[in-house]
Scaffold this active site. Sequence first.
Site, PDB file in Angstrom:
ATOM      1  N   HIS A  80     -70.046  -6.621  86.612  1.00 49.52           N
ATOM      2  CA  HIS A  80     -69.772  -5.567  87.596  1.00 49.52           C
ATOM      3  C   HIS A  80     -71.102  -4.929  87.991  1.00 49.52           C
ATOM      4  O   HIS A  80     -71.753  -4.307  87.151  1.00 49.52           O
ATOM      5  CB  HIS A  80     -68.829  -4.519  87.002  1.00 49.52           C
ATOM      6  CG  HIS A  80     -67.468  -5.075  86.676  1.00 49.52           C
ATOM      7  ND1 HIS A  80     -66.415  -5.045  87.568  1.00 49.52           N
ATOM      8  CD2 HIS A  80     -67.008  -5.730  85.577  1.00 49.52           C
ATOM      9  CE1 HIS A  80     -65.356  -5.633  87.018  1.00 49.52           C
ATOM     10  NE2 HIS A  80     -65.692  -6.057  85.807  1.00 49.52           N
ATOM     11  N   LEU A  81     -71.500  -5.117  89.237  1.00 54.62           N
ATOM     12  CA  LEU A  81     -72.783  -4.570  89.695  1.00 54.62           C
ATOM     13  C   LEU A  81     -72.596  -3.240  90.425  1.00 54.62           C
ATOM     14  O   LEU A  81     -73.569  -2.612  90.829  1.00 54.62           O
ATOM     15  CB  LEU A  81     -73.514  -5.585  90.581  1.00 54.62           C
ATOM     16  CG  LEU A  81     -73.872  -6.911  89.886  1.00 54.62           C
ATOM     17  CD1 LEU A  81     -74.591  -7.854  90.850  1.00 54.62           C
ATOM     18  CD2 LEU A  81     -74.718  -6.685  88.633  1.00 54.62           C
ATOM     19  N   ASN A 112     -64.360  -5.197  92.564  1.00 51.77           N
ATOM     20  CA  ASN A 112     -63.672  -3.891  92.465  1.00 51.77           C
ATOM     21  C   ASN A 112     -64.659  -2.745  92.646  1.00 51.77           C
ATOM     22  O   ASN A 112     -64.833  -1.894  91.796  1.00 51.77           O
ATOM     23  CB  ASN A 112     -62.909  -3.762  91.135  1.00 51.77           C
ATOM     24  CG  ASN A 112     -63.809  -3.831  89.912  1.00 51.77           C
ATOM     25  OD1 ASN A 112     -64.918  -4.352  89.978  1.00 51.77           O
ATOM     26  ND2 ASN A 112     -63.329  -3.298  88.800  1.00 51.77           N
ATOM     27  N   HIS A 250     -61.787 -12.901  80.601  1.00 47.91           N
ATOM     28  CA  HIS A 250     -61.814 -12.139  79.335  1.00 47.91           C
ATOM     29  C   HIS A 250     -60.557 -12.229  78.452  1.00 47.91           C
ATOM     30  O   HIS A 250     -59.916 -11.221  78.163  1.00 47.91           O
ATOM     31  CB  HIS A 250     -62.155 -10.664  79.585  1.00 47.91           C
ATOM     32  CG  HIS A 250     -61.400  -9.983  80.696  1.00 47.91           C
ATOM     33  ND1 HIS A 250     -60.041 -10.019  80.814  1.00 47.91           N
ATOM     34  CD2 HIS A 250     -61.832  -9.225  81.721  1.00 47.91           C
ATOM     35  CE1 HIS A 250     -59.686  -9.319  81.867  1.00 47.91           C
ATOM     36  NE2 HIS A 250     -60.748  -8.825  82.438  1.00 47.91           N
ATOM     37  N   ASN A 296     -61.163  -3.022  78.521  1.00 51.96           N
ATOM     38  CA  ASN A 296     -59.920  -3.641  78.930  1.00 51.96           C
ATOM     39  C   ASN A 296     -60.160  -5.108  79.245  1.00 51.96           C
ATOM     40  O   ASN A 296     -60.934  -5.411  80.141  1.00 51.96           O
ATOM     41  CB  ASN A 296     -59.356  -2.926  80.168  1.00 51.96           C
ATOM     42  CG  ASN A 296     -57.938  -3.365  80.469  1.00 51.96           C
ATOM     43  OD1 ASN A 296     -57.270  -3.937  79.621  1.00 51.96           O
ATOM     44  ND2 ASN A 296     -57.487  -3.127  81.685  1.00 51.96           N
ATOM     45  N   ASP A 323     -68.459  -9.542  81.076  1.00 55.17           N
ATOM     46  CA  ASP A 323     -67.693  -8.447  81.688  1.00 55.17           C
ATOM     47  C   ASP A 323     -68.513  -7.152  81.643  1.00 55.17           C
ATOM     48  O   ASP A 323     -67.984  -6.074  81.357  1.00 55.17           O
ATOM     49  CB  ASP A 323     -66.331  -8.254  80.997  1.00 55.17           C
ATOM     50  CG  ASP A 323     -65.379  -7.379  81.838  1.00 55.17           C
ATOM     51  OD1 ASP A 323     -65.721  -7.054  82.981  1.00 55.17           O
ATOM     52  OD2 ASP A 323     -64.298  -7.041  81.320  1.00 55.17           O
ATOM     53  N   HIS A 327     -70.852   2.272  83.010  1.00 57.64           N
ATOM     54  CA  HIS A 327     -70.311   3.583  83.355  1.00 57.64           C
ATOM     55  C   HIS A 327     -71.354   4.641  83.011  1.00 57.64           C
ATOM     56  O   HIS A 327     -72.107   4.476  82.040  1.00 57.64           O
ATOM     57  CB  HIS A 327     -69.029   3.879  82.565  1.00 57.64           C
ATOM     58  CG  HIS A 327     -67.850   3.051  82.972  1.00 57.64           C
ATOM     59  ND1 HIS A 327     -67.253   3.146  84.216  1.00 57.64           N
ATOM     60  CD2 HIS A 327     -67.165   2.084  82.312  1.00 57.64           C
ATOM     61  CE1 HIS A 327     -66.251   2.286  84.289  1.00 57.64           C
ATOM     62  NE2 HIS A 327     -66.174   1.615  83.150  1.00 57.64           N
TER      63      HIS A 327
HETATM   64 ZN   LIG Z   1     -60.857  -7.388  83.927  1.00 59.57          ZN
HETATM   65 ZN   LIG Z   2     -64.314  -7.158  84.654  1.00 61.40          ZN
END
Ligand SMILES: [Zn+2]
Ligand SMILES: [Zn+2]
Length: 452
Positions: A80-81, A112, A250, A296, A323, A327
Amino acid sequence: MTPDAKRMFHREGRPADILITGAHVLDPRTNLDEPHDILIRDGHIAELGEPGSLSAPAGAETVDAAGIHVFPGFVDPHVHLRTPGQEYKENIETGTAAAAAGGFTAVVAMPNTDPVLDDASILRSLIETATRQAQVPVGFLAAITRNLKGDELTEMAELRDAGALGFTDDGKPVVDAGTLRKALQYQRLAGGVIALHEEDPDLSGDGAMHEGATSARLGIAGIPSLSESTMVARDAALAGYEDARVHFQHLSCVESVEALEHAKSKGIRVTAEACPHHLTLTDDMVRTLDSRFKMNPPLRGENDRRALVAALRSGVIDCIATDHAPHASHEKEVPFEQAPMGTTGLETAFAALFTELVLPGELELDVIVHRMTEGAALYGLPVPRIERGQPANLCLVDLAARFEVGADGYVSRSSNCCYHGRTVQGKVLLTLAAGTVAFRAPILTAAAPAVS
Ligand SMILES: [Zn+2]
Ligand SMILES: [Zn+2]
């Protein structure tokens, strides 16, 4: 249609001219597991020879790598960038720099973001940013459904034409089976792998950790393994029915491994990834109530962890994905149940797996190296190889070097790493991605002679 290798984007750097001497080269695909000199000319592996057999041409840097390992560059199919919209957590430049610091030479970014990558114009702008900022090649997955809402499909063919590597609603499952079925049918026209975050929201409820003895003792609402495994079984069946190509993201529990194994035995075109945290940690860590252990899917039980390790060894689980989910501190430093889910992982993946699995003898080093590079294959990308003529995609790792995670800070913009404060072994010293130096550890900078 554009070949998938052309769907990776990065900043053009200066092609490397480096002689690496005496390094222990380990590449499971080219059957190399012995000391070698490697000459990199103009960003490509020009020569491989016995230690001491190669000399540096004028203008090339020499790196004395006796006692150091060289691996093919790791490929992370799941990061996630946070761009666009959440650059306070990470951006393309910092995220890909963190990747390079972890020995990764290519990453695949999730959609996302804010706004969600569900439209070709957003993708075009991201590609433009990546060609200016990405330190290692990055590919983008577009959303399966508009705004990840799970109902209306995105313009998959148009997104593929614009450069999308594949599709996912990661962060969320595609709850409606009819919607996913339609996406699998469109895949025939659009191409591209469909990657799935498997979770039944009704079963997960407002769970914050794995449902088991620990959640009961802590009085925290649990997420049962069933929430994941029932969706893996359902979607494998859908993929089989539509002869579609699906990748499970994942996987965290033994029941999912069983569903995956069953699907593969039927010849269904499925692949899967597992994360370092699920392979090395269990829900026991949550007793600390440290939100770094909240992700998650959640950390599960020891039997789940062992099943994942066994499936990774056998190849039922194809590859490792971090993953990487950055944050900000102000978001994570709240009571456990309120904290967002996710851990960073790019900078610690190799060291965590080497320390927790290879050193105790649970998994072999060559298996780790193979599974950390295999992510490329599932998206149709060339897998990095240490071989004459190949572009330089490799990393130098000191397997004897121990360090405390986070003691010198992080390259990532965020510090929510589940290994924070742990002493691990196996330090990345140098990463060459797409033929250019993408990361150089300070210790190597000090030791290296001036390059003309
Ligand atoms: Zn996920
Ligand atoms: Zn993810």
